[in-house]
Design a protein around this motif. Structure first.
Motif, short mmCIF file in Angstrom:
data_model
loop_
_atom_site.label_atom_id
_atom_site.label_comp_id
_atom_site.label_asym_id
_atom_site.label_seq_id
_atom_site.Cartn_x
_atom_site.Cartn_y
_atom_site.Cartn_z
N THR A 18 0.85 -1.19 0.00
CA THR A 18 0.00 0.00 0.00
C THR A 18 0.89 1.24 0.00
OG1 THR A 18 -0.12 0.04 2.41
CG2 THR A 18 -1.86 -1.15 1.24
N GLU A 19 0.30 2.39 -0.35
CA GLU A 19 1.05 3.64 -0.37
C GLU A 19 1.73 3.91 0.98
OE1 GLU A 19 -1.00 7.09 -2.62
OE2 GLU A 19 -2.64 5.82 -1.91
N LYS A 20 0.97 3.75 2.04
CA LYS A 20 1.48 4.06 3.38
C LYS A 20 2.62 3.12 3.76
CE LYS A 20 -1.56 5.39 6.29
NZ LYS A 20 -2.68 5.45 7.23
N THR A 21 2.49 1.84 3.42
CA THR A 21 3.54 0.88 3.74
C THR A 21 4.80 1.16 2.93
OG1 THR A 21 1.82 -0.77 4.15
CG2 THR A 21 4.07 -1.57 3.95
N ALA A 22 4.62 1.48 1.64
CA ALA A 22 5.78 1.79 0.79
C ALA A 22 6.53 3.00 1.33
CB ALA A 22 5.31 2.04 -0.64
N GLU A 23 5.79 4.00 1.80
CA GLU A 23 6.43 5.19 2.36
C GLU A 23 7.15 4.86 3.66
OE1 GLU A 23 5.25 9.73 3.82
OE2 GLU A 23 3.71 8.39 3.01
N LYS A 24 6.55 3.97 4.46
CA LYS A 24 7.17 3.58 5.73
C LYS A 24 8.51 2.86 5.49
CE LYS A 24 5.16 0.27 8.17
NZ LYS A 24 4.23 -0.41 9.10
N ILE A 25 8.58 2.07 4.42
CA ILE A 25 9.79 1.28 4.15
C ILE A 25 10.82 2.08 3.35
CG2 ILE A 25 10.69 -0.79 3.04
CD1 ILE A 25 7.90 -2.04 3.47
N PHE A 26 10.36 2.74 2.29
CA PHE A 26 11.30 3.38 1.36
C PHE A 26 11.32 4.90 1.43
CE2 PHE A 26 9.90 -0.63 -0.65
CZ PHE A 26 11.12 -1.28 -0.71
N GLY A 27 10.46 5.49 2.24
CA GLY A 27 10.40 6.94 2.29
C GLY A 27 9.87 7.51 0.99
N ASN A 28 10.52 8.52 0.46
CA ASN A 28 10.08 9.15 -0.79
C ASN A 28 10.63 8.47 -2.04
OD1 ASN A 28 8.63 11.15 0.61
ND2 ASN A 28 10.48 12.39 0.86
N ALA A 29 11.47 7.45 -1.85
CA ALA A 29 12.05 6.75 -3.00
C ALA A 29 11.00 5.90 -3.70
CB ALA A 29 13.22 5.88 -2.55
N ASN A 30 11.21 5.64 -4.98
CA ASN A 30 10.28 4.81 -5.76
C ASN A 30 10.40 3.36 -5.30
OD1 ASN A 30 8.57 3.74 -7.64
ND2 ASN A 30 9.95 4.01 -9.38
N ALA A 31 9.28 2.78 -4.86
CA ALA A 31 9.30 1.41 -4.32
C ALA A 31 9.29 0.36 -5.41
CB ALA A 31 8.11 1.21 -3.38
N LEU A 32 8.74 0.66 -6.58
CA LEU A 32 8.62 -0.33 -7.66
C LEU A 32 9.99 -0.87 -8.06
CD1 LEU A 32 5.87 1.18 -9.98
CD2 LEU A 32 5.68 -0.83 -8.51
N GLY A 33 10.06 -2.19 -8.16
CA GLY A 33 11.30 -2.84 -8.56
C GLY A 33 12.26 -3.10 -7.42
N GLN A 34 11.96 -2.57 -6.24
CA GLN A 34 12.84 -2.78 -5.10
C GLN A 34 12.65 -4.21 -4.57
OE1 GLN A 34 15.01 -0.67 -3.94
NE2 GLN A 34 14.32 1.44 -4.30
N THR A 35 13.74 -4.79 -4.09
CA THR A 35 13.69 -6.15 -3.52
C THR A 35 13.78 -6.04 -2.00
OG1 THR A 35 14.72 -7.12 -5.47
CG2 THR A 35 14.82 -8.40 -3.44
N VAL A 36 12.91 -6.77 -1.32
CA VAL A 36 12.89 -6.77 0.14
C VAL A 36 12.99 -8.21 0.64
CG1 VAL A 36 11.52 -4.66 0.28
CG2 VAL A 36 10.36 -6.86 0.23
N GLU A 37 13.43 -8.32 1.88
CA GLU A 37 13.62 -9.64 2.49
C GLU A 37 12.74 -9.73 3.73
OE1 GLU A 37 15.66 -13.43 2.96
OE2 GLU A 37 15.96 -11.96 1.39
N PHE A 38 11.84 -10.74 3.73
CA PHE A 38 11.02 -11.00 4.91
C PHE A 38 11.64 -12.15 5.70
CE2 PHE A 38 7.67 -8.87 2.46
CZ PHE A 38 7.16 -8.04 3.44
N GLU A 39 11.74 -11.95 6.98
CA GLU A 39 12.30 -12.98 7.84
C GLU A 39 11.48 -14.27 7.74
OE1 GLU A 39 14.10 -11.63 11.68
OE2 GLU A 39 12.53 -12.91 12.48
N SER A 40 12.14 -15.36 7.43
CA SER A 40 11.55 -16.71 7.33
C SER A 40 10.73 -16.91 6.06
CB SER A 40 10.66 -17.03 8.55
OG SER A 40 11.39 -16.88 9.74
N LEU A 41 10.45 -15.84 5.29
CA LEU A 41 9.62 -15.98 4.09
C LEU A 41 10.42 -15.83 2.79
CD1 LEU A 41 6.35 -14.04 5.04
CD2 LEU A 41 6.86 -16.47 5.30
#
Length: 781
Positions: free
Chosen positions: A148-171
């Motif tokens: 969601t918009e709010k979650t993307a802002e929480k993780i990446f701030g103002n940077a573009n979230a599309l195409g970014q790779t993230v790591e979920f613990e255990s997933l």
């Protein structure tokens, strides 16, 4: 007629601008909470109303029967969706797996994100919209992640979230391929991050998550929704669902459909329904509070209106002389009070809208400003105005022209003011109660912050073990050159993570909290035991033999705490010996606690580092952690900054701001309530005071004569409010600990501040008693 009354009301309100402003302020304060409750109720009833074809959307409930007891669940087994797809009047189904919070690993530590697994039909059935990305990615790409918009802002701030790779613990790792627009209204199905149901099946095979995709019994963490061809298909669907009954070993299931629109307000009887909003019982409670606030606003308006009763007498007498009926006079006064209430509404709504960001649970509340809300608020204001103006208009319209022409300033508006005096006492009693709580909590914060500043070291780090074994990790960290000591514990100055167990001693059974600590904790921290001895140096890890208790727990378990040492307790159905009693915690709540050595339950390493080595120590500890657990991020924080930074910053906490602000509003409302009665009292005693002045009474004595009755009311309010505040403070002390000071100084400050404010308001009116000119009084008579 209404138009004429409106013109007169506007002219009178403008002529008496100061009085009108006071009335508007009084009603605004009383109506503010009502408006907040109104917007909250609007948000509740707006929930999920952004979905298209809302009246065709249903959620499948599971009714579980276990040993004759029936329970309704807001969740349903995923295999049921396949059955529903074959039903002719079901257009589409949506499966949603509720995965809960998972840690997303970042350079700054873990960010817990709520994950849901779903499928492309989610964006067709519901009104959630994709700002970017393709819903089909949930089918074609198991590594696709939607935020969601709010979650993307929480993780990446103002940077573009599309195409970014993230790591979920255990997933594992995922790529952001879509951004979900934040919903315009509240929803029972909040989204932070979404993965594919195909991904869930892959994770099931890896045993990373529980296997429920084909399990009829694993229904408590999955939900099924359907869109029907028409609203009238609901009964047909419920009849069809009866064919899908299931029986398991210990229970049986039946299924039924619930319209999405019926989810909020929530039904308490339905389990697994955390985001359903308030219940109907809560709605009724809020409506009752709104009614109470309306009556409070009416009381304040009435008291202020009575203060001007005599100045309005001539106006009423003249209007009646030229032919106005009593009904017309009543209509004019009601128009005035209603207009004041509407002006108060116009003043209050913007203020409440701005302040909502500082009100707990209101910052994220979303609702629509539509005709229904505006009409509701206007209706609330009109009703408040009519209720507030009813009694003054009836009373003032009773003036007779002959009385006005004779200038009878001693007209009795009513037989007594006992009811109003009682209401003033109640208002100030509640204000005193509030102020006592504010003062003692503020004093508690001040003392606690001083203790934290002086005691909690600034060179202590805390490391979340994330469920891992700590022994080898602790040994390696202890050998780092920057580290002085390490402790494996769930407690450091106050409990971080507690458990609760049933404790039995001499036929007395109590539920007491416990924390797990390293046997070296007491010795390392230099804590002096009140009685007994510390854990022995060689403690078995497989069996629990000894426990320590704090003083608060010892007093609960034994009449003389020192006699508890050496006695055996029944704990976890096993017998353990109390070998020592330690002082209560010096920070935070003074909870009864048992200190146990349970290696498997220890969740934190507390690391004391050498001064001025924070950066080097942090890097070294993170390196050791990565060697042991490369797939997990090290959550390493400075203890003082992480757990106590908000408390020792010197500022006021958000909760304290709200609490103190509420007390201030209550005090202002009470002050405005007494303002009118004080003014009325001076008006009705003008003749008496003039005669007293002729007989030699000085100005101070005249002011005292009028003021003392209000002083008595303050004392009566104190006799009620102080014991009530002490009672509530004692309840609060049981929760917050013995540092909550209910002593004479705090109580005197609280009562004195309320009494001074009240008396100053009274003096603002009664001081006029000393300015009375006897000649004018006798001339008027």
């Amino acid at each position: 007629m209404i138009k004429n009354n409106l013109k007169i009301a506007v002219r009178i309100l403008w002529k008496n601008k100061l009085f009108s402003l006071i009335n508007i302020l009084s009603l605004s304060l009383s109506m503010a909470v009502g408006i907040i409750l109104f917007t909250g109720l609007k948000a509740t009833f707006d929930t999920d109303h952004f979905h298209p074809k809302l009246n065709q959307l249903v959620r499948i409930l599971t009714q579980e029967t276990n040993e004759g007891e029936q329970t309704k669940w807001a969740t349903a087994p995923l295999p049921l969706a396949t059955q529903l797809e074959s039903v002719s009047f079901v257009e589409k189904t949506v499966r949603v797996r509720l995965a809960g919070k998972h840690n997303l690993q970042t350079d700054k530590g873990d960010v817990p994100i709520d994950i849901k697994f779903s499928e492309p039909s989610f964006f067709d059935v519901f009104g959630f919209k994709l700002l970017s990305g393709n819903a089909q990615s949930l089918t074609h790409n198991p590594n696709s992640l939607f935020l969601t918009e709010k979650t993307a802002e929480k993780i990446f701030g103002n940077a573009n979230a599309l195409g970014q790779t993230v790591e979920f613990e255990s997933l594992g790792s995922y790529t952001v391929e879509g951004i979900i627009q934040d919903p315009p209204l509240e929803t029972h199905l909040p989204i932070e991050a979404m993965l594919s149901l195909n991904t869930a099946e892959i994770l099931e095979k890896k045993e990373a998550i529980s296997s429920i995709s084909q399990d009829w019994g694993g229904f408590k963490s999955s939900a099924i929704y359907a869109r029907l061809q028409s609203e009238g298909n609901l009964e047909q669907l419920n009849a069809t669902l009866q064919n899908y009954n299931r029986k398991l070993d210990k229970s049986s299931f039946q299924f039924l459909a619930q319209p999405i629109e019926d989810i909020t307000p929530g039904k308490i009887a339905i389990k697994n329904n955390p985001n359903a909003g308030v219940s109907w019982e809560d709605v009724k409670t809020q409506l009752f509070i709104i009614l109470s606030l309306t009556l409070l606003a009416a009381f304040n308006y009435i008291s202020l209106a009575l203060a001007r009763a005599f100045s309005r007498a001539q106006e009423v007498g003249v209007r009646k002389t030229i032919g106005a009926t009593r009904g017309q006079v009543i209509g004019q006064f009601l128009m005035e009070s209603t207009l004041v209430a509407l002006l108060a509404l116009l003043f209050t709504v913007p203020c409440v809208t701005m302040l909502a960001h500082y009100i707990p649970d209101m910052d994220d509340v979303t609702f629509s400003w539509d005709i229904a809300l505006v009409s509701g608020l206007i209706t609330y204001a009109v009703i408040t105005g009519l209720v507030a103006g009813a009694f003054p208009s009836w009373l003032l319209s009773a003036f007779q022209p002959i009385q006005v022409l004779r200038k009878m300033k001693n007209i009795k508006l009513f037989r007594g003011v006992a009811v109003y005096k009682a209401l003033i006492v109640v208002q100030f009693s509640v204000t005193i109660l509030f102020m006592i709580l504010v003062v003692i909590v503020a004093d508690y914060d001040r003392k606690n912050n001083a203790i934290i500043r002086s005691i909690v070291p600034s060179n202590v780090l805390t490391l979340d073990l994330k469920g891992e074994k700590y022994q080898n990790l602790q040994n390696e960290i202890s050998q780092l050159s920057q580290v002085e000591t390490t402790l494996a514990t769930n407690w450091y100055y106050e409990p971080i993570k507690m458990g609760k167990d049933s404790v039995t001693l001499n036929d007395k059974t109590l539920a007491i909290n416990y924390v797990s600590i390293d046997p070296r904790t007491i010795e390392t921290e230099g804590i002096s035991l009140l009685a007994g001895q510390n854990f022995p140096s060689t403690m078995p890890q497989s069996t629990e033999q000894y426990v320590l208790v704090n003083e608060a727990a010892a007093k609960l378990l034994a009449s003389k705490s020192e006699t508890l040492v050496g006695q055996n307790l029944l704990l976890d159905s096993g017998s353990v010996q109390v070998i020592g009693i330690i002082p209560n915690e010096i920070i935070g709540q003074q909870l009864p606690l048992i200190y146990r050595y349970l290696p498997n339950e220890i969740t934190t390493l507390t690391i004391k580092i050498k001064p001025n080595t924070a950066l080097e120590a942090t890097r070294a500890i993170q390196s050791v952690w990565k060697d042991h657990f490369p797939e997990k991020t090290a959550n390493l924080y400075n203890l003082k900054e992480y757990r106590y930074s908000g408390e020792i910053s010197g500022g006021i906490s958000g909760e304290m701001e709200i609490f103190g602000g509420s007390a201030l509003i209550v005090m202002i409302i009470a002050a405005l309530g007494i303002l009118g009665i004080a003014s009325y009292s001076v008006e009705t005693r003008t003749k008496e005071l003039g005669i007293r002045k002729i007989l030699g009474a000085n100005n101070i004595k005249l002011v005292w004569i009028v003021t003392r009755n209000f002083g008595i009311l303050m004392l009566i309010a104190g006799l009620i409010g102080v014991p009530a505040g002490l009672f509530c403070g004692d309840l609060l002390r049981k929760e917050m600990g013995s540092y909550l000071d209910l002593g004479l100084i705090n109580i005197s400050i609280a009562f004195g501040s309320v009494a001074i404010v009240g008396l100053l308001v009274v003096l603002s009116q009664t001081i006029r008693a000393g300015q009375i000119e006897p000649v004018n009084v006798l001339k008027a008579e």
